[in-house]
Design a protein around this motif. Structure first.
Motif, PDB file in Angstrom:
ATOM      1  N   TYR A   1       0.818  -1.269   0.035  1.00 28.08           N
ATOM      2  CA  TYR A   1      -0.078   0.166  -0.099  1.00 28.08           C
ATOM      3  C   TYR A   1       0.858   1.142   0.016  1.00 28.08           C
ATOM      4  N   ARG A   2       1.845   1.258   0.865  1.00 22.64           N
ATOM      5  CA  ARG A   2       2.785   2.384   0.841  1.00 22.64           C
ATOM      6  C   ARG A   2       3.485   2.521  -0.385  1.00 22.64           C
ATOM      7  N   MET A   3       4.073   1.490  -0.964  1.00 24.93           N
ATOM      8  CA  MET A   3       4.542   1.679  -2.305  1.00 24.93           C
ATOM      9  C   MET A   3       3.680   2.081  -3.354  1.00 24.93           C
ATOM     10  N   GLY A   4       2.579   1.533  -3.196  1.00 20.59           N
ATOM     11  CA  GLY A   4       1.633   2.046  -4.299  1.00 20.59           C
ATOM     12  C   GLY A   4       1.164   3.636  -4.365  1.00 20.59           C
ATOM     13  N   ARG A   5       0.987   3.941  -2.968  1.00 22.71           N
ATOM     14  CA  ARG A   5       0.837   5.433  -2.857  1.00 22.71           C
ATOM     15  C   ARG A   5       1.922   6.617  -3.160  1.00 22.71           C
ATOM     16  N   SER A   6       3.164   5.794  -3.258  1.00 22.18           N
ATOM     17  CA  SER A   6       4.405   6.650  -3.327  1.00 22.18           C
ATOM     18  C   SER A   6       4.352   7.066  -4.942  1.00 22.18           C
ATOM     19  N   ARG A   7       4.593   8.152  -5.526  1.00 15.17           N
ATOM     20  CA  ARG A   7       4.738   8.707  -6.661  1.00 15.17           C
ATOM     21  C   ARG A   7       5.957   8.290  -7.210  1.00 15.17           C
ATOM     22  N   ASP A   8       7.056   7.885  -6.634  1.00 13.88           N
ATOM     23  CA  ASP A   8       8.190   7.283  -6.856  1.00 13.88           C
ATOM     24  C   ASP A   8       8.053   5.805  -7.635  1.00 13.88           C
ATOM     25  N   VAL A   9       6.949   5.226  -7.204  1.00 15.28           N
ATOM     26  CA  VAL A   9       7.022   3.724  -7.688  1.00 15.28           C
ATOM     27  C   VAL A   9       5.902   3.761  -9.013  1.00 15.28           C
ATOM     28  N   TRP A  10       4.697   4.641  -8.666  1.00 13.74           N
ATOM     29  CA  TRP A  10       3.658   4.514  -9.726  1.00 13.74           C
ATOM     30  C   TRP A  10       3.000   5.703  -9.706  1.00 13.74           C
ATOM     31  N   ASP A  11       2.942   6.413 -10.938  1.00 12.25           N
ATOM     32  CA  ASP A  11       2.239   7.647 -11.286  1.00 12.25           C
ATOM     33  C   ASP A  11       1.284   7.531 -12.560  1.00 12.25           C
ATOM     34  N   ALA A  12       0.156   6.895 -12.253  1.00 12.56           N
ATOM     35  CA  ALA A  12      -0.746   6.653 -13.467  1.00 12.56           C
ATOM     36  C   ALA A  12      -2.082   6.362 -12.921  1.00 12.56           C
ATOM     37  N   PRO A  13      -3.077   6.618 -13.568  1.00 12.74           N
ATOM     38  CA  PRO A  13      -4.345   6.142 -13.124  1.00 12.74           C
ATOM     39  C   PRO A  13      -4.476   4.701 -12.722  1.00 12.74           C
ATOM     40  N   VAL A  14      -3.701   4.028 -13.342  1.00  9.97           N
ATOM     41  CA  VAL A  14      -3.761   2.421 -12.974  1.00  9.97           C
ATOM     42  C   VAL A  14      -3.416   2.379 -11.377  1.00  9.97           C
ATOM     43  N   GLY A  15      -2.452   3.245 -11.000  1.00 14.75           N
ATOM     44  CA  GLY A  15      -2.000   3.153  -9.761  1.00 14.75           C
ATOM     45  C   GLY A  15      -3.017   3.465  -8.565  1.00 14.75           C
ATOM     46  N   GLU A  16      -3.694   4.431  -9.030  1.00 13.03           N
ATOM     47  CA  GLU A  16      -4.797   4.764  -8.191  1.00 13.03           C
ATOM     48  C   GLU A  16      -5.946   3.454  -8.124  1.00 13.03           C
TER      49      GLU A  16
ATOM     50  N   LYS B   1      -6.594   1.335  -4.463  1.00  8.66           N
ATOM     51  CA  LYS B   1      -8.085   1.277  -4.041  1.00  8.66           C
ATOM     52  C   LYS B   1      -8.268  -0.312  -3.701  1.00  8.66           C
ATOM     53  N   ASP B   2      -7.821  -0.980  -4.585  1.00 10.34           N
ATOM     54  CA  ASP B   2      -7.820  -2.563  -4.480  1.00 10.34           C
ATOM     55  C   ASP B   2      -7.208  -3.023  -2.975  1.00 10.34           C
ATOM     56  N   LEU B   3      -5.855  -2.314  -2.965  1.00 11.45           N
ATOM     57  CA  LEU B   3      -5.369  -2.901  -1.775  1.00 11.45           C
ATOM     58  C   LEU B   3      -5.960  -2.177  -0.469  1.00 11.45           C
TER      59      LEU B   3
END
Length: 126
Positions: free
Chosen positions: A65-80, A84-86
């Motif tokens: 969850y923390r990694m998914g929220r980080s913009r360093d890892v994922w900056d795209a709508p699919v990341g959001e 949400k799934d997490l």
């Protein structure tokens, strides 16, 4: 976040069996010796095995969850959507944890801690 229900309490140093005058005890003279209920002990062991596994699952989801929220890892709508799934998975894990631990706690509350050595008392795993 849910609060864990009360855990079954292990045998404490110096704890003694109930005296003959407590409720739920067979008639006087029916049992002179008591033992710590092995079925209650199994519930204590089960609690001790389950809680670390649930904590490990929770920590794994927290890390993702923390990694998914980080913009360093994922900056795209699919990341959001991933975050949400997490979030949903974390909520489900919290509900599962509550259900499992409540079941163990309820069973421990219904299982006598001490049983007469020579009597067939109700057990958790009968």
């Amino acid at each position: 976040m849910y609060a864990d229900p009360p855990a079954p309490q292990p045998l404490q140093p110096g704890e003694t069996p109930p005296s003959g005058g407590t409720s739920g005890v067979p008639a006087p003279g029916a049992a002179a010796a008591w033992e710590f209920n092995p079925d209650y002990q199994r519930l204590i062991v089960l609690w001790g095995q389950v809680v670390p596994l649930l904590d490990t699952l929770d920590a794994s989801l927290d890390k993702a969850y923390r990694m998914g929220r980080s913009r360093d890892v994922w900056d795209a709508p699919v990341g959001e959507r991933y975050v949400k799934d997490l979030t949903e998975w974390k909520a489900r894990l919290g509900q599962y944890r509550q259900a499992i631990l409540t079941s163990i706690s309820d069973q421990a509350a219904d299982t006598p801690r001490w049983i007469p050595v020579d009597a067939g008392a109700p057990h958790a795993f009968s």
